[in-house]
Design a protein around this motif. Sequence first.
Motif, PDB file in Angstrom:
ATOM      1  N   THR A  79       0.302  -7.392   4.439  1.00 24.95           N
ATOM      2  CA  THR A  79       0.281  -6.085   3.792  1.00 24.95           C
ATOM      3  C   THR A  79       1.390  -5.209   4.365  1.00 24.95           C
ATOM      4  OG1 THR A  79      -2.094  -6.282   3.456  1.00 24.95           O
ATOM      5  CG2 THR A  79      -1.178  -4.073   3.298  1.00 24.95           C
ATOM      6  N   TYR A  80       2.052  -4.474   3.468  1.00 21.27           N
ATOM      7  CA  TYR A  80       3.170  -3.618   3.838  1.00 21.27           C
ATOM      8  C   TYR A  80       2.960  -2.228   3.281  1.00 21.27           C
ATOM      9  CZ  TYR A  80       5.116  -8.201   4.695  1.00 21.27           C
ATOM     10  OH  TYR A  80       5.297  -9.472   5.153  1.00 21.27           O
ATOM     11  N   MET A  81       3.482  -1.238   3.975  1.00 24.77           N
ATOM     12  CA  MET A  81       3.407   0.151   3.535  1.00 24.77           C
ATOM     13  C   MET A  81       4.682   0.472   2.758  1.00 24.77           C
ATOM     14  SD  MET A  81       1.257   2.613   3.895  1.00 24.77           S
ATOM     15  CE  MET A  81       1.295   4.291   3.330  1.00 24.77           C
ATOM     16  N   ALA A  82       4.566   1.274   1.724  1.00 22.07           N
ATOM     17  CA  ALA A  82       5.730   1.706   0.946  1.00 22.07           C
ATOM     18  C   ALA A  82       5.734   3.227   0.866  1.00 22.07           C
ATOM     19  CB  ALA A  82       5.698   1.095  -0.449  1.00 22.07           C
ATOM     20  N   VAL A 134       0.858  -1.186   0.000  1.00 27.33           N
ATOM     21  CA  VAL A 134       0.000   0.000   0.000  1.00 27.33           C
ATOM     22  C   VAL A 134       0.896   1.238   0.000  1.00 27.33           C
ATOM     23  CG1 VAL A 134      -1.773   1.280   1.274  1.00 27.33           C
ATOM     24  CG2 VAL A 134      -1.798  -1.216   1.286  1.00 27.33           C
ATOM     25  N   HIS A 135       0.511   2.237  -0.776  1.00 24.89           N
ATOM     26  CA  HIS A 135       1.286   3.473  -0.810  1.00 24.89           C
ATOM     27  C   HIS A 135       0.374   4.652  -1.096  1.00 24.89           C
ATOM     28  CE1 HIS A 135       1.160   3.698  -5.262  1.00 24.89           C
ATOM     29  NE2 HIS A 135       1.187   2.378  -5.184  1.00 24.89           N
ATOM     30  N   LYS A 136       0.855   5.825  -0.725  1.00 19.22           N
ATOM     31  CA  LYS A 136       0.151   7.071  -1.018  1.00 19.22           C
ATOM     32  C   LYS A 136       0.295   7.333  -2.512  1.00 19.22           C
ATOM     33  CE  LYS A 136      -1.713  10.785   0.972  1.00 19.22           C
ATOM     34  NZ  LYS A 136      -3.131  10.676   1.139  1.00 19.22           N
ATOM     35  N   MET A 137      -0.801   7.691  -3.170  1.00 20.38           N
ATOM     36  CA  MET A 137      -0.753   7.968  -4.602  1.00 20.38           C
ATOM     37  C   MET A 137      -0.034   9.291  -4.858  1.00 20.38           C
ATOM     38  SD  MET A 137      -4.638   6.850  -5.672  1.00 20.38           S
ATOM     39  CE  MET A 137      -4.524   7.491  -7.312  1.00 20.38           C
ATOM     40  N   ASN A 138       0.833   9.290  -5.851  1.00 16.65           N
ATOM     41  CA  ASN A 138       1.483  10.525  -6.288  1.00 16.65           C
ATOM     42  C   ASN A 138       0.576  11.124  -7.363  1.00 16.65           C
ATOM     43  OD1 ASN A 138       2.957  12.427  -7.786  1.00 16.65           O
ATOM     44  ND2 ASN A 138       4.898  11.429  -7.323  1.00 16.65           N
ATOM     45  N   MET A 139      -0.194  12.120  -6.992  1.00 15.64           N
ATOM     46  CA  MET A 139      -1.183  12.690  -7.906  1.00 15.64           C
ATOM     47  C   MET A 139      -0.546  13.485  -9.046  1.00 15.64           C
ATOM     48  SD  MET A 139      -3.773  11.340  -6.959  1.00 15.64           S
ATOM     49  CE  MET A 139      -5.289  11.246  -6.100  1.00 15.64           C
ATOM     50  N   ASP A 140       0.735  13.834  -8.924  1.00 17.21           N
ATOM     51  CA  ASP A 140       1.411  14.512 -10.027  1.00 17.21           C
ATOM     52  C   ASP A 140       1.765  13.532 -11.142  1.00 17.21           C
ATOM     53  OD1 ASP A 140       1.309  16.991  -8.757  1.00 17.21           O
ATOM     54  OD2 ASP A 140       3.216  16.651  -7.720  1.00 17.21           O
ATOM     55  N   ALA A 141       1.968  12.260 -10.798  1.00 16.09           N
ATOM     56  CA  ALA A 141       2.351  11.257 -11.793  1.00 16.09           C
ATOM     57  C   ALA A 141       1.173  10.390 -12.230  1.00 16.09           C
ATOM     58  CB  ALA A 141       3.457  10.363 -11.228  1.00 16.09           C
ATOM     59  N   THR A 142       0.235  10.161 -11.331  1.00 13.71           N
ATOM     60  CA  THR A 142      -0.917   9.319 -11.627  1.00 13.71           C
ATOM     61  C   THR A 142      -1.976  10.133 -12.362  1.00 13.71           C
ATOM     62  OG1 THR A 142      -0.487   8.138  -9.562  1.00 13.71           O
ATOM     63  CG2 THR A 142      -2.622   7.768 -10.584  1.00 13.71           C
TER      64      THR A 142
END
Length: 185
Positions: free
Chosen positions: A147-150, A83-91
Motif C-alpha cells: 500500500t502506498y500513499m498518494a 490511499v489518498h485523502k478525498m477531495n470533498m470539493d470534487a467527490t
Amino acid sequence: MKFTIVFIGLLGVLLIPALAEYNINLSDNNNSGGSGQQSVSVNSEHSVANVDNNDGWNSWNSLWDYKTGFAATRIFHKKACIVHKMNMDATPSLKALTAMVKEKKLQGEGPGSPPPKGLMYSINPNKVNNLDKFGKSIVSMCKGVPTYMAEEIQGASLFFYSGKCFNANILWILNISFCGRTEEN
C-alpha cells in the motif's frame, strides 16, 4: 401479541430502505474496444461507497470512506493499493451519490453530459506500514497488499506530465490519475 408482530413487521418494512445498500451496474457496451463494467455500492450506515471496475487485467476497486475522509484504490494488475485523502470539493457527497445510485441517474450519462471532474495524484514510492489510521474499511481492502500513499497535485494536467499514470475513471463523475512509481512497477 398480534400487535407486537404487526408492529415489528411494519418497523422492518420502514427501516429496510433507510439501512439498505444501493447498487448500480453499468456495462461498457458502447465502447468499441472495451468490455468493462462498473458497479457502485453505497452503504449509508457505514458511510462508505465502493466502486468496482471489472475489465479483465485492468480491473480495480475503489473505496471511499466518508467517515475518515480517505479513499483507496486497489489496482489488481499492479498488486497494489493506493490511499489518498478525498477531495470533498470534487467527490460527490455520500448523500448525492446515494441519490444518484437510487435514482439510477448514473446510467445513460457520459457523452453529451458535462465533463467529469479530474484529479491527479502523485504516488509516494514508500510503502505504508500502518493502515489503521485510514479506517477499518480500507484496512480490510488493502491488508496484505503493498500500500502506498498518494498526494493530490493541485492544478496538474496529464498533458504536461511525462511519467507513467494509472487512470481510474469513476463512472461519468470523476477521473482520477495516479502518477509515479511503486516497488511493484
